[in-house]
Design an enzyme around this catalytic site. Structure first.
Site, PDB file in Angstrom:
ATOM      1  N   PRO A 373     -18.061  42.415  49.429  1.00 62.91           N
ATOM      2  CA  PRO A 373     -17.249  41.241  49.045  1.00 62.91           C
ATOM      3  C   PRO A 373     -16.315  40.809  50.170  1.00 62.91           C
ATOM      4  CG  PRO A 373     -17.182  42.929  47.343  1.00 62.91           C
ATOM      5  CD  PRO A 373     -17.833  43.553  48.517  1.00 62.91           C
ATOM      6  N   VAL A 375     -16.892  38.877  52.900  1.00 63.13           N
ATOM      7  CA  VAL A 375     -17.347  38.713  54.291  1.00 63.13           C
ATOM      8  C   VAL A 375     -17.772  37.279  54.580  1.00 63.13           C
ATOM      9  CG1 VAL A 375     -17.997  41.121  54.576  1.00 63.13           C
ATOM     10  CG2 VAL A 375     -19.684  39.497  53.689  1.00 63.13           C
ATOM     11  N   GLY A 376     -17.695  36.381  53.592  1.00 63.06           N
ATOM     12  CA  GLY A 376     -17.971  34.970  53.852  1.00 63.06           C
ATOM     13  C   GLY A 376     -19.361  34.514  53.483  1.00 63.06           C
ATOM     14  N   THR A 378     -20.500  33.146  50.567  1.00 62.38           N
ATOM     15  CA  THR A 378     -20.505  31.854  49.875  1.00 62.38           C
ATOM     16  C   THR A 378     -20.070  30.725  50.796  1.00 62.38           C
ATOM     17  OG1 THR A 378     -19.983  33.001  47.809  1.00 62.38           O
ATOM     18  CG2 THR A 378     -19.620  30.625  47.873  1.00 62.38           C
ATOM     19  N   SER A 694     -26.364  61.624  51.584  1.00 61.57           N
ATOM     20  CA  SER A 694     -25.849  61.670  52.952  1.00 61.57           C
ATOM     21  C   SER A 694     -24.737  62.687  53.173  1.00 61.57           C
ATOM     22  CB  SER A 694     -25.353  60.278  53.366  1.00 61.57           C
ATOM     23  OG  SER A 694     -24.286  59.870  52.552  1.00 61.57           O
ATOM     24  N   LYS A 737     -19.964  53.145  57.873  1.00 58.35           N
ATOM     25  CA  LYS A 737     -19.384  54.485  57.951  1.00 58.35           C
ATOM     26  C   LYS A 737     -18.583  54.671  59.240  1.00 58.35           C
ATOM     27  CE  LYS A 737     -22.969  56.632  55.087  1.00 58.35           C
ATOM     28  NZ  LYS A 737     -24.124  57.548  55.047  1.00 58.35           N
TER      29      LYS A 737
END
Length: 805
Positions: A373, A375-376, A378, A694, A737
């Protein structure tokens, strides 16, 4: 037939001393009709137990107690539903039906009170008490008036109802006794409801009985008169509508003869259909609907349905589309203006423009932006529409569970409309907009259908040129639409739908990228929204970086934008109070605006500990640092796992435990020592679910540290899946990470050898600040993390990455 001779039904009167009524009788339960004294009632017995009860009285008194139930209820014993009053009835006739049922004709004799149930098997028997009605003073004026009104209401009801014979009113006039009159009317008036009949049965005093009957008859008469009035109105309105239709037809013919005929509404719609540019198949359907509309008049059922459908067909942009601006340099400039970085997405859009320039009839691509969420994703869709010169349409799929939201409702439903896709196309006014479907990973399915299945046709370039909406029922071409979907993760998207889209991953931003985004986009935007200028507020780069590192912890920039907005609000408050001059937001005075820092480097200040290892994990919102803790306690080799660990993570922990046990002799730990202890593995943050393979290498390192009693370097973090043989397998989310490691103050990161190529996506300045070690064996990772590395001999050289090589 019935044994010894019994009195005839008409002779069965409680006043007749010859009729002896026992104080215990079989109970015959009825649920759809109410018995009354002096009336004949047919009844069919199907239940075997009730049949046995009937046969038990055939050779004796031939009497049963007919008991109505108060109301129907599930899972309640029938004896608890008995009405307190029933009717002692004699069996007049009995016959056996073709299916083995017993058909009875019962003669009601007298009311009786149910005292108690004395037998339930094989059939019900009840103790009864015969009810003797109190005498009525026939000279009482109230009684006379009530009887008079009852007879009047019955006459009027018979007069207004064809189903009731006229003989009913004649019989009512002949009955003088109030109690018998009420019972006769209640049993013979078909419109009376069950509860109303039950109310009459339960009235013991005849005077009270006729008093209860009077308002019931009054209400029945009012209902009948109202229904008759409504029927007359409907017939009048129907006649009026037909008359108006004939007059309009005559008027149209007269105007045509006089040469004054104007263009009708249907003709106007027909011209609009011709000019709409819709294909022949759609035109054919539209003209059929127009012919139907021509036969209807405004206000008639179906008129508005047909009119609305034709309006939708006309309003759709069947042949309207915007011309793409294929200037690649201009598009690149616009994309760079609106968004910093995101080179992969920008390159894909420029490739689309280049191909479109060469091949004009190419189909629109189906892109899916996947990333955390903020990060641009839309806003990038809006920039793409601006760069192409296309209209932009967006709607969110989050929480949609009804297939009709996508494909529309069929016109048989009241208030039916097309689906959200067709509505969006109409809103855009062109057939080639940029159509953004947000949150495609959050759609669900229930009894109303699966929206994901409805999207399969729309998001398939091979078949969306004939998309069928349930409301339109004619194909619409979506091949020119550029569909862009967004998601945080891909594993919740159905495979068939995921296969139709081109996945473009948008990773989280590193601090330096956030600094540029804040300086170029967020701060100017927030200053404008809060009415501020550079003469009011200024941010230093150190202040922005401190906000990024100490006040936000996210992959995107939403929290960063909120923090900057908070600074702007406080400055706007000061300006509104009359303060003059520039307020400078610096690293030192930031606490005044945002309060104390919320986050800090997790490993900062940590000391080497035995059995504590720093691991790296990936979540849909970005990378995270997690600390893996292990302890041993007296026991019998039991493995305890806590911290809300998922099934995969638990299996990974068990594999790491088995591997470490297999190499303990090489570490100088005897099996006898292991026999004495239980091992407890815990990952803090117990309220947060954790899963994935992991953490295997990190768990193996923590267990080795525990058994060898060698502390682990807290500034070393690691990730990688482990096998039982100690091999290290590659994992995903490496970029996220590593960003989490950088924010957490990690100095060295141990990665699987097969993930070396993932470092190409990491900015150089981060690679220069963190040392990377690549391993393909767990023992190599253990030796790198433990502070005494030479406890275990290395069989292979550990590969080291250096940005200077």
């Amino acid at each position: 037939m019935f044994g010894k001779k019994q009195p005839k039904p008409e002779e069965m009167d409680p006043k007749d001393t010859k009729v002896e009524i026992p104080d215990e009788l079989p109970a015959l339960v009825v649920s759809d009709k109410v018995p009354f004294p002096y009336t004949v009632m047919p009844h069919v017995v199907v239940d075997e137990a009730e049949k046995e009860g009937i046969r038990s009285v055939l050779g004796a008194h031939r009497l049963v107690l007919v008991v109505p139930i108060k109301e129907k209820k599930e899972d309640v014993p029938i004896t608890e539903l008995y009405n307190p009053i029933g009717v002692v009835s004699g069996i007049m006739k009995m016959a056996t039906g073709p299916m083995g049922e017993i058909r009875l004709l019962l003669q009601g004799i007298v009311r009786a009170k149910v005292v108690r149930v004395t037998q339930t098997k094989p059939f019900h028997k009840v103790k009864i008490e015969v009810i003797h009605e109190p005498p009525v003073d026939m000279q009482d004026m109230q009684v006379q008036a009530t009887i008079k009104n009852i007879r009047k209401f019955v006459r009027e009801i018979v007069q207004h109802t064809d189903e009731i014979p006229d003989e009913l009113a004649i019989m009512v006039e002949k009955i003088e006794e109030p109690g018998k009159l009420a019972d006769f009317i209640a049993s013979n008036l078909p419109s009376l409801k069950y509860q109303a009949r039950l109310e009459i049965l339960n009235a013991i005093d005849p005077k009270e009985r006729i008093g209860r009957l009077l308002p019931i008859l009054s209400q029945e008469l009012n209902i009948i008169q109202l229904a008759e009035k409504i029927r007359d109105q409907v017939q009048t309105e129907l006649g009026k509508t037909q008359r108006e239709y004939l007059l309009r037809q005559q008027l149209q013919a007269i105007k045509k003869e006089l040469g004054e005929a104007g263009v009708s509404e249907v003709e106007e719609l027909r011209k609009k259909v011709e000019a709409s540019g819709m294909p022949e198949e759609a035109k054919k359907v539209a003209f059929m609907e127009l012919e139907k509309l021509e036969r209807l008049q405004p206000g008639m059922p179906g008129y508005e349905v047909s009119r609305t459908y034709i309006d939708w067909l006309i309003a759709l942009p069947w042949d309207k589309e915007t011309e793409d601006n294929l200037d690649i340099e201009r598009a690149k400039k616009i994309l760079d203006e609106d968004h910093y970085d995101l080179d992969e997405v920008k390159e894909r859009i420029l490739e689309f423009l280049a191909v479109r320039k060469v091949k004009q009839d190419m189909k629109g691509p189906i892109l899916c932006f996947v990333g955390p969420p903020g990060v641009g994703k839309t806003s990038l869709g809006k920039s793409i529409a601006r760069a192409l010169g296309r209209k932009f349409v967006r709607f969110s799929l989050g929480g949609i569970r009804d297939e009709a939201e996508i494909r529309g409702h069929r016109r048989t439903y009241i208030g039916a409309l097309p689906g959200r896709i067709i509505q969006g196309i109409r809103k855009a006014g062109v057939k080639n907009p940029v159509f953004m479907l947000d949150e495609i990973d959050k759609i669900g399915a229930d009894f109303r259908g699966d929206p994901a299945a409805a999207l399969l046709e729309a998001l398939d370039p091979e078949q969306n040129d004939s998309f069928s909406d349930h409301y339109l029922e004619v194909p619409f071409d979506l091949s020119k639409v550029m569909f862009i979907t967004t998601a945080n993760v891909t594993y919740t998207i159905p495979p068939a739908l995921l296969d139709r889209m081109e996945i473009i991953h948008i990773p989280g931003y590193v601090p330096q990228e956030k600094l540029e985004i804040a300086s170029r986009h967020i701060i100017p935007k927030q200053m404008k929204e809060h009415g501020l200028t550079k003469n009011h507020i200024q941010f230093t780069k150190d202040a922005i970086m401190r906000i990024i590192m100490e006040y936000t912890r996210e992959a995107g920039v939403r929290e960063l934008e909120r923090a900057i907005a908070a600074c702007c609000r406080k400055v706007a408050k000061e300006v509104a109070a009359g303060k003059e001059g520039v307020t400078k937001i610096t690293k030192m005075n930031l606490v005044k605006f945002l309060g104390p820092p919320k986050y800090f480097a997790e490993v900062k200040g940590r000391k080497p500990e035995i059995g504590v290892v720093t691991g790296l994990s990936w979540t849909p919102t970005g990378g995270e640092i997690m600390f893996i803790e292990v302890v041993k306690l007296p026991g019998k080799k039991k493995l305890i796992l806590t911290g809300r660990l998922g099934e995969v993570l638990q299996e990974s922990a068990k594999a790491a435990y088995s591997y470490v046990r297999s190499i303990l002799p090489e570490l100088g730990v005897t099996p006898e020592e292991l026999e004495k202890y239980d091992v407890h593995i815990h990952i803090p943050g117990g309220a947060i679910p954790k899963d994935g393979p992991s953490a295997g290498v990190a768990i193996a390192t923590a267990l080795t540290s525990l058994f060898t009693e060698v502390p682990v370097d807290p500034e070393v973090a690691m990730t990688g899946e482990i096998t039982l043989r100690g091999k290290v397998l590659p994992v995903g989310g490496i970029r996220e990470k590593i960003l989490a490691a950088k924010n957490g103050g990690i100095k060295k990161v141990i990665l699987p050898k097969w993930n070396k190529n993932d470092l190409e996506k990491i900015p150089d300045y981060i690679k220069q600040e963190i040392e990377f070690k690549f391993v393909d064996r767990a023992i190599d990772a253990i030796n790198e993390a433990l502070l005494m590395r030479k406890r275990v001999k290395q069989k292979e050289k550990v590969e080291t990455y250096s940005p200077r090589e």
